[in-house]
Scaffold this motif. Structure first.
Motif, mmCIF file in Angstrom:
data_model
loop_
_atom_site.group_PDB
_atom_site.id
_atom_site.type_symbol
_atom_site.label_atom_id
_atom_site.label_comp_id
_atom_site.label_asym_id
_atom_site.label_seq_id
_atom_site.Cartn_x
_atom_site.Cartn_y
_atom_site.Cartn_z
ATOM 1 N N HIS A 1 -8.062 -12.748 10.757
ATOM 2 C CA HIS A 1 -8.985 -12.949 11.867
ATOM 3 C C HIS A 1 -8.438 -14.017 12.849
ATOM 4 C CE1 HIS A 1 -12.688 -14.215 13.727
ATOM 5 N NE2 HIS A 1 -12.293 -15.626 13.526
ATOM 6 N N ASN A 2 -7.626 -15.077 12.265
ATOM 7 C CA ASN A 2 -7.050 -15.949 13.081
ATOM 8 C C ASN A 2 -6.090 -15.307 14.040
ATOM 9 O OD1 ASN A 2 -8.602 -17.940 12.106
ATOM 10 N ND2 ASN A 2 -7.095 -18.682 10.905
ATOM 11 N N GLY A 3 -5.453 -14.373 13.648
ATOM 12 C CA GLY A 3 -4.399 -13.616 14.284
ATOM 13 C C GLY A 3 -5.102 -12.580 15.431
ATOM 14 N N ARG A 4 -5.964 -11.848 15.037
ATOM 15 C CA ARG A 4 -6.633 -10.738 15.776
ATOM 16 C C ARG A 4 -8.127 -10.729 15.686
ATOM 17 N NH1 ARG A 4 -3.380 -6.516 17.743
ATOM 18 N NH2 ARG A 4 -5.366 -6.207 18.813
ATOM 19 N N ALA B 1 10.557 -4.068 -9.384
ATOM 20 C CA ALA B 1 10.875 -3.563 -11.003
ATOM 21 C C ALA B 1 10.082 -2.619 -11.382
ATOM 22 C CB ALA B 1 11.097 -4.889 -11.827
ATOM 23 N N PHE B 2 8.860 -2.737 -11.246
ATOM 24 C CA PHE B 2 7.810 -1.707 -11.619
ATOM 25 C C PHE B 2 8.013 -0.623 -11.145
ATOM 26 C CE2 PHE B 2 3.579 0.188 -10.906
ATOM 27 C CZ PHE B 2 3.148 0.382 -12.122
ATOM 28 N N ALA B 3 8.229 -0.451 -9.657
ATOM 29 C CA ALA B 3 8.408 0.763 -8.979
ATOM 30 C C ALA B 3 9.640 1.397 -9.394
ATOM 31 C CB ALA B 3 8.516 0.233 -7.423
ATOM 32 N N LYS B 4 10.807 0.817 -9.835
ATOM 33 C CA LYS B 4 11.885 1.353 -10.419
ATOM 34 C C LYS B 4 11.821 2.003 -11.703
ATOM 35 C CE LYS B 4 15.242 -1.544 -7.967
ATOM 36 N NZ LYS B 4 16.116 -2.625 -8.288
ATOM 37 N N GLU B 5 10.964 1.100 -12.588
ATOM 38 C CA GLU B 5 10.328 1.736 -13.825
ATOM 39 C C GLU B 5 9.605 3.169 -13.574
ATOM 40 O OE1 GLU B 5 8.031 -1.093 -15.776
ATOM 41 O OE2 GLU B 5 9.768 -2.529 -15.965
ATOM 42 N N GLN B 6 8.887 3.206 -12.744
ATOM 43 C CA GLN B 6 8.057 4.355 -12.527
ATOM 44 C C GLN B 6 8.670 5.298 -11.592
ATOM 45 O OE1 GLN B 6 4.940 4.559 -13.585
ATOM 46 N NE2 GLN B 6 5.542 2.725 -14.709
ATOM 47 N N ASN B 7 10.100 5.204 -11.508
ATOM 48 C CA ASN B 7 10.996 6.183 -10.695
ATOM 49 C C ASN B 7 10.595 6.478 -9.413
ATOM 50 O OD1 ASN B 7 12.665 6.804 -12.922
ATOM 51 N ND2 ASN B 7 10.839 7.953 -14.033
ATOM 52 N N CYS B 8 10.021 5.457 -8.587
ATOM 53 C CA CYS B 8 9.940 5.588 -7.209
ATOM 54 C C CYS B 8 11.041 5.262 -6.459
ATOM 55 C CB CYS B 8 9.094 4.371 -6.673
ATOM 56 S SG CYS B 8 7.170 4.295 -7.472
ATOM 57 N N TYR B 9 11.060 6.239 -5.188
ATOM 58 C CA TYR B 9 12.059 6.143 -4.218
ATOM 59 C C TYR B 9 12.087 4.890 -3.462
ATOM 60 C CZ TYR B 9 14.744 7.784 -0.090
ATOM 61 O OH TYR B 9 15.723 7.723 1.018
ATOM 62 N N ASN B 10 11.013 4.577 -3.045
ATOM 63 C CA ASN B 10 10.996 3.353 -2.161
ATOM 64 C C ASN B 10 9.662 2.483 -2.547
ATOM 65 O OD1 ASN B 10 9.361 5.072 -1.065
ATOM 66 N ND2 ASN B 10 10.110 4.833 1.082
ATOM 67 N N VAL B 11 9.597 1.479 -1.624
ATOM 68 C CA VAL B 11 8.518 0.481 -1.816
ATOM 69 C C VAL B 11 8.151 0.031 -0.203
ATOM 70 C CG1 VAL B 11 7.631 -1.890 -2.081
ATOM 71 C CG2 VAL B 11 8.883 -0.645 -3.924
ATOM 72 N N THR B 12 6.956 0.417 0.099
ATOM 73 C CA THR B 12 6.850 0.222 1.539
ATOM 74 C C THR B 12 5.505 -0.701 1.702
ATOM 75 O OG1 THR B 12 5.375 2.109 1.588
ATOM 76 C CG2 THR B 12 7.488 2.388 2.207
ATOM 77 N N LEU B 13 5.234 -1.264 2.961
ATOM 78 C CA LEU B 13 3.892 -2.121 3.076
ATOM 79 C C LEU B 13 4.079 -2.201 4.663
ATOM 80 C CD1 LEU B 13 5.318 -5.006 4.373
ATOM 81 C CD2 LEU B 13 5.747 -5.409 1.954
ATOM 82 N N ASN B 14 2.936 -2.547 5.137
ATOM 83 C CA ASN B 14 2.609 -2.820 6.580
ATOM 84 C C ASN B 14 2.367 -4.370 6.554
ATOM 85 O OD1 ASN B 14 2.525 -0.131 7.282
ATOM 86 N ND2 ASN B 14 0.636 0.110 6.746
ATOM 87 N N VAL B 15 2.654 -4.933 7.975
ATOM 88 C CA VAL B 15 2.598 -6.231 8.204
ATOM 89 C C VAL B 15 2.061 -6.246 9.719
ATOM 90 C CG1 VAL B 15 4.983 -6.757 8.582
ATOM 91 C CG2 VAL B 15 3.435 -8.446 8.220
ATOM 92 N N TRP B 16 0.955 -7.092 9.837
ATOM 93 C CA TRP B 16 0.422 -7.339 11.105
ATOM 94 C C TRP B 16 1.613 -8.200 11.865
ATOM 95 C CZ3 TRP B 16 -3.349 -4.925 13.453
ATOM 96 C CH2 TRP B 16 -4.139 -4.055 12.523
ATOM 97 N N SER B 17 1.804 -7.830 13.204
ATOM 98 C CA SER B 17 3.126 -8.750 13.988
ATOM 99 C C SER B 17 2.485 -10.061 14.360
ATOM 100 C CB SER B 17 3.149 -7.951 15.438
ATOM 101 O OG SER B 17 2.012 -7.684 16.104
ATOM 102 N N CYS B 18 1.417 -10.258 14.354
ATOM 103 C CA CYS B 18 0.604 -11.469 14.380
ATOM 104 C C CYS B 18 0.854 -12.487 13.157
ATOM 105 C CB CYS B 18 -0.687 -11.459 14.779
ATOM 106 S SG CYS B 18 -2.060 -10.866 13.558
ATOM 107 N N ASN B 19 1.251 -11.842 12.072
ATOM 108 C CA ASN B 19 1.512 -12.973 10.988
ATOM 109 C C ASN B 19 2.891 -13.013 10.647
ATOM 110 O OD1 ASN B 19 1.432 -14.072 8.273
ATOM 111 N ND2 ASN B 19 0.202 -12.368 7.421
ATOM 112 N N GLU B 20 3.394 -13.827 11.684
ATOM 113 C CA GLU B 20 4.834 -14.153 11.695
ATOM 114 C C GLU B 20 5.515 -14.769 10.459
ATOM 115 O OE1 GLU B 20 5.653 -16.620 15.177
ATOM 116 O OE2 GLU B 20 4.657 -15.083 16.668
ATOM 117 N N SER B 21 4.850 -15.561 9.509
ATOM 118 C CA SER B 21 5.290 -15.865 8.520
ATOM 119 C C SER B 21 5.453 -14.810 7.426
ATOM 120 C CB SER B 21 4.334 -17.152 7.716
ATOM 121 O OG SER B 21 2.925 -16.591 7.524
#
Length: 156
Positions: free
Chosen positions: A26-29, A115-135
Motif C-alpha cells: 500500500h505504501n509503495g502503490r 531445499a524443499f523444491a530440490k527434494e520435490q524434483n522442481c526445475y526452478n523456484v520463481t517469484l514476483n516482486v513489486w519494483s516499488c519494494n526496493e529492499s
C-alpha cells in the motif's frame, strides 16, 4: 529458529504478517493496494494450509512465535502448447516480521524453500516482486535470483 510447515494454530501469526506485507505494498502503490487489507481470508488460509500443492513454511522462535513465512505454490504446464512441463515452485509471498529483519530469517526461509523444491524434483523456484519494494528486490538479488520476465505498465 525452526522452519516448519504452517498449521491451523499459526493463523494469528500469518494474519499479522500478511497485514505487514499489505502495508508495504500500500505504501509503495496506494493506487493498487488497499490500506489495512490482507491477501487471504481466514477460510482461504485454512484451505491453503491443508493443501500440499500450496505449502506454507513458517520460521518460529523457541516459543513458537512467528518470525516469517513463505507461501509457495507448485506450478506445472503439462501438455501446454508452447511451455515445457517443468515443475516449478513459485514463492507467492515471503515475509519477515518487521521487528526481525536483518537477522537472517528471510535467507533461512528462502534456503529452506530451495531445499524443499530440490527434494520435490522442481526445475526452478520463481517469484514476483513489486519494483516499488526496493529492499525486497535487493534481498532477492543477494539470494542469487535474476529477472525471468518483467511486467510493465502505463497508467492512463
Amino acid at each position: 529458529m525452526i522452519i516448519r510447515r504452517a498449521k491451523n494454530t499459526d493463523l494469528d501469526g500469518l494474519n499479522r504478517l500478511l497485514l505487514q506485507v499489505c502495508l508495504v505494498h500500500h505504501n509503495g502503490r496506494p493506487d493498487l493496494f488497499k490500506y489495512g487489507a490482507k491477501k487471504y481470508t481466514d477460510d482461504e488460509l485454512y484451505a491453503i494450509i491443508r493443501d500440499d500443492k500450496t505449502p506454507i513454511f513458517v520460521a518460529v522462535d523457541e516459543n513458537d512465535n512467528m518470525m516469517g513465512y513463505a507461501f509457495c505454490i507448485f506450478q506445472q504446464h503439462v501438455g501446454h502448447n508452447i511451455l515445457t512441463d517443468v515443475k516449478t515452485l513459485y514463492i507467492d509471498d515471503l515475509c519477515v516480521d518487521e521487528t526481525m529483519r536483518g537477522q537472517h530469517v528471510g535467507s533461512a526461509l528462502y534456503k529452506h524453500v530451495l531445499a524443499f523444491a530440490k527434494e520435490q524434483n522442481c526445475y526452478n523456484v520463481t517469484l514476483n516482486v513489486w519494483s516499488c519494494n526496493e529492499s525486497a528486490m535487493r534481498f532477492y538479488e543477494a539470494m542469487g535470483l535474476v529477472p525471468q520476465k518483467v511486467g510493465m505498465e502505463v497508467i492512463l
